[in-house]
Design a protein around this motif. Structure first.
Motif, PDB file in Angstrom:
ATOM      1  N   TYR A  13       0.826  -1.194   0.000  1.00 15.85           N
ATOM      2  CA  TYR A  13       0.000   0.000   0.000  1.00 15.85           C
ATOM      3  C   TYR A  13       0.870   1.258   0.000  1.00 15.85           C
ATOM      4  CZ  TYR A  13      -3.927  -3.012   1.063  1.00 15.85           C
ATOM      5  OH  TYR A  13      -4.869  -3.986   1.010  1.00 15.85           O
ATOM      6  N   LYS A  14       0.327   2.317  -0.601  1.00 21.28           N
ATOM      7  CA  LYS A  14       1.066   3.572  -0.744  1.00 21.28           C
ATOM      8  C   LYS A  14       1.501   4.136   0.611  1.00 21.28           C
ATOM      9  CE  LYS A  14       0.634   8.087  -2.914  1.00 21.28           C
ATOM     10  NZ  LYS A  14      -0.252   8.977  -3.664  1.00 21.28           N
ATOM     11  N   GLU A  15       0.611   4.152   1.588  1.00 22.00           N
ATOM     12  CA  GLU A  15       0.947   4.706   2.902  1.00 22.00           C
ATOM     13  C   GLU A  15       2.011   3.859   3.601  1.00 22.00           C
ATOM     14  OE1 GLU A  15       0.000   7.631   4.100  1.00 22.00           O
ATOM     15  OE2 GLU A  15      -0.997   7.891   2.172  1.00 22.00           O
ATOM     16  N   HIS A  16       1.932   2.562   3.440  1.00 22.96           N
ATOM     17  CA  HIS A  16       2.935   1.687   4.039  1.00 22.96           C
ATOM     18  C   HIS A  16       4.291   1.910   3.380  1.00 22.96           C
ATOM     19  CE1 HIS A  16       4.843  -2.330   4.907  1.00 22.96           C
ATOM     20  NE2 HIS A  16       4.596  -1.840   6.104  1.00 22.96           N
ATOM     21  N   LYS A  18       5.339   4.683   1.988  1.00 23.00           N
ATOM     22  CA  LYS A  18       5.840   5.979   2.467  1.00 23.00           C
ATOM     23  C   LYS A  18       6.535   5.813   3.819  1.00 23.00           C
ATOM     24  CE  LYS A  18       2.613   9.197   0.325  1.00 23.00           C
ATOM     25  NZ  LYS A  18       1.557  10.194   0.595  1.00 23.00           N
ATOM     26  N   LEU A  19       5.923   5.046   4.701  1.00 18.23           N
ATOM     27  CA  LEU A  19       6.508   4.800   6.019  1.00 18.23           C
ATOM     28  C   LEU A  19       7.823   4.040   5.894  1.00 18.23           C
ATOM     29  CD1 LEU A  19       6.305   4.918   9.102  1.00 18.23           C
ATOM     30  CD2 LEU A  19       4.995   2.804   8.990  1.00 18.23           C
TER      31      LEU A  19
END
Length: 54
Positions: A13-16, A18-19
């Motif tokens: 996932y995109k947010e993962h 980024k993290l």
């Protein structure tokens, strides 16, 4: 970074991602990379030198 981090993950996932990228840069890369402005020592080594001089 692509080889060490991104290509190891599949369908993330995109947010993962980024993290993961933030952690890679702040925790791994910045602590291991030698900086010419610090006389080619890592940030941690530079900070330790400053602590011992004070």
């Amino acid at each position: 970074m692509k080889t060490e981090l991104i290509y190891g993950y599949k369908l993330i996932y995109k947010e993962h991602m980024k993290l993961e990228i933030f952690e890679y840069i702040e925790i791994f890369y910045n602590r291991k990379r030698r900086h010419s402005s610090f006389n080619y020592v890592t940030v941690e080594e530079f900070n330790n030198q400053i602590k011992y001089k004070m």
